[in-house]
Design a protein around this motif. Structure first.
Motif, PDB file in Angstrom:
ATOM      1  N   TYR A 244       0.830  -1.206   0.000  1.00  0.00           N
ATOM      2  CA  TYR A 244       0.000   0.000   0.000  1.00  0.00           C
ATOM      3  C   TYR A 244       0.865   1.256   0.000  1.00  0.00           C
ATOM      4  CZ  TYR A 244      -2.814   3.861   1.741  1.00  0.00           C
ATOM      5  OH  TYR A 244      -3.392   5.088   1.896  1.00  0.00           O
ATOM      6  N   PHE A 245       1.868   1.304   0.856  1.00  0.00           N
ATOM      7  CA  PHE A 245       2.682   2.516   0.963  1.00  0.00           C
ATOM      8  C   PHE A 245       3.629   2.694  -0.223  1.00  0.00           C
ATOM      9  CE2 PHE A 245       1.256   2.434   5.407  1.00  0.00           C
ATOM     10  CZ  PHE A 245       0.891   3.766   5.543  1.00  0.00           C
TER      11      PHE A 245
ATOM     12  N   THR B 190      -0.075   3.959  -3.078  1.00  0.00           N
ATOM     13  CA  THR B 190      -1.302   4.179  -2.305  1.00  0.00           C
ATOM     14  C   THR B 190      -2.565   4.073  -3.146  1.00  0.00           C
ATOM     15  OG1 THR B 190      -1.052   6.571  -2.620  1.00  0.00           O
ATOM     16  CG2 THR B 190      -0.156   5.618  -0.579  1.00  0.00           C
ATOM     17  N   SER B 191      -2.407   4.048  -4.475  1.00  0.00           N
ATOM     18  CA  SER B 191      -3.586   3.878  -5.335  1.00  0.00           C
ATOM     19  C   SER B 191      -3.940   2.408  -5.530  1.00  0.00           C
ATOM     20  CB  SER B 191      -3.330   4.524  -6.700  1.00  0.00           C
ATOM     21  OG  SER B 191      -2.292   3.851  -7.392  1.00  0.00           O
TER      22      SER B 191
ATOM     23  N   TYR C 179      -7.169   0.439  -0.514  1.00  0.00           N
ATOM     24  CA  TYR C 179      -7.645   1.420   0.456  1.00  0.00           C
ATOM     25  C   TYR C 179      -7.165   1.059   1.858  1.00  0.00           C
ATOM     26  CZ  TYR C 179     -10.605   3.043  -3.309  1.00  0.00           C
ATOM     27  OH  TYR C 179     -11.046   3.535  -4.490  1.00  0.00           O
ATOM     28  N   LEU C 180      -6.914   2.111   2.655  1.00  0.00           N
ATOM     29  CA  LEU C 180      -6.408   1.952   4.018  1.00  0.00           C
ATOM     30  C   LEU C 180      -7.426   2.463   5.042  1.00  0.00           C
ATOM     31  CD1 LEU C 180      -3.925   1.568   6.044  1.00  0.00           C
ATOM     32  CD2 LEU C 180      -3.470   3.990   5.603  1.00  0.00           C
TER      33      LEU C 180
ATOM     34  N   ASN D 102      -8.370   8.815   3.931  1.00  0.00           N
ATOM     35  CA  ASN D 102      -7.384   8.837   2.841  1.00  0.00           C
ATOM     36  C   ASN D 102      -7.998   8.514   1.483  1.00  0.00           C
ATOM     37  OD1 ASN D 102      -6.098   8.161   5.476  1.00  0.00           O
ATOM     38  ND2 ASN D 102      -4.224   8.308   4.292  1.00  0.00           N
TER      39      ASN D 102
END
Length: 374
Positions: A28-29, A32-33, A36-37, A41
């Motif tokens: 994710y990091f 980030t697209s 979802y976190l 965001n």
């Protein structure tokens, strides 16, 4: 089990999304697209809304916010910091002026208001720290129309950015980014959602780096739009073309009747041939003039109140652009925070009433206003 593929995006009414392990978190990091976190965001519903509005405006990216005011706030912060100076069209929504005068001034961002007649000669107002001009495509409440192509040229020649509130026009009448604006913003609460049941905003940027900055501001300041509001706004957007066409058709019929009525001192509507910017509005709006207008009655509080009480199809509701018609009173609501001098200079007097013309049968709206004027 057969897989489920819904035609309509479900409402992702969740504040957080699950990860299987630390590898997924690292993924994710890295991008980030990719997933979802946390809904502050990003959320599938707000992203769907953002993508739809960005496409309508022809932008490089956008952010959905919790209200039109937060869209204005994010747009100014995308270019400004403490010590900077902002130019703002004097003909502006009262909430925009209040934001600049109070909260942004506390952050060290100063403002100078530019009369409409001087919008295309900004040099005299520019300071070394001036960063942008905030203006409206069609002004609230006197329906003055800004020549956005000319305004963008003036701003860019002076090294300024142009931020345009496109709420009254919608992208169906005018696409500010295609005319040179740097950000086009909306109170999605109004025409884009269209049913008076959503509070939301959006800001669309011409530059992908600015779009990323808007997103960052939204996340850090918590301007996030909820999944439910996003879903409702997306649903409203699907009928935007149909609604705007009817708003414009009805407003033209209402304006033409009111212009002939002896009880109305003036009608401010760009669709009338004697409007000062009628030709510009026709060209810039593709032949449509919107569903908003203001009328000038007698400058007497009881006369205005009597008109409001007699209206059946235009309830006094201080907002605009829903499918149901309504009226508002700028002096007492949207522009209440302005000084008496500012109100007088803008022509916002006791007798000024703003009409938001809905999509009901035009003949019913015309007849209701006729009887209310008595």
């Amino acid at each position: 089990m057969t897989s489920i593929t819904p035609k309509i995006t479900p409402i992702y009414q969740t504040s957080v999304f699950k990860f299987q392990d630390l590898d997924e978190l690292d993924q994710y990091f890295q991008d980030t697209s990719s997933r979802y976190l946390y809904s502050r965001n990003g959320n599938p519903n707000s992203d769907e809304l953002v993508n739809a509005i960005n496409q309508l405006e022809g932008g490089a990216g956008a952010v959905a916010t919790s209200s039109g005011m937060s869209a204005i706030f994010a747009s100014i912060l995308a270019y400004c910091q403490t010590g900077d100076h902002v130019l703002c069209a004097a003909d502006i929504y009262g909430g925009s002026a209040a934001l600049l005068n109070t909260e942004l001034s506390r952050m060290g961002i100063t403002v100078t208001y530019v009369p409409f007649e001087q919008l295309y000669s900004l040099g005299q107002f520019v300071q070394p720290t001036t960063r942008l001009l905030l203006a409206e495509t069609i002004s609230n409440p006197l329906l003055r129309v800004a020549d956005l192509r000319r305004l963008a040229t003036e701003c860019h020649n002076l090294g300024l950015k142009l931020v345009v509130d496109n709420t009254f026009a919608t992208p169906l009448l005018t696409k500010p980014l295609s005319l040179g604006a740097d950000i086009s913003l909306h109170s999605v609460t109004k025409y884009l959602a269209g049913h008076s049941d959503v509070t939301a905003g959006a800001a669309v940027a011409a530059d992908p780096e600015v779009a990323a900055r808007l997103k960052q501001i939204g996340v850090f300041y918590g301007l996030t739009l909820s999944p439910m509001e996003s879903w409702l706004a997306v649903r409203g957007l699907k009928t935007l073309r149909l609604r705007v066409r009817e708003h414009c058709h009805n407003a033209q019929a209402v304006a033409e009747m009111l212009q002939q009525h002896p009880g109305v001192r003036a009608v401010y509507y760009p669709g009338l041939p004697d409007h000062a910017q009628h030709a510009l509005a026709k060209e810039q709006g593709g032949g449509m003039f919107g569903g908003m207008m203001s009328i000038l009655l007698e400058d007497d509080q009881e006369a205005v109140s009597g008109f409001m009480r007699r209206c059946q199809r235009f309830p006094f509701a201080p907002s605009l652009a829903g499918v149901d018609s309504s009226l508002s009173y700028p002096l007492g609501t949207s522009h209440r925070a302005l000084t008496p001098e500012q109100q007088r200079d803008l022509g916002i007097t006791l007798g000024l009433v703003r009409l938001s013309v809905g999509i009901e049968p035009a003949e019913e709206l015309v007849e209701d206003l006729r009887q209310a004027l008595g």
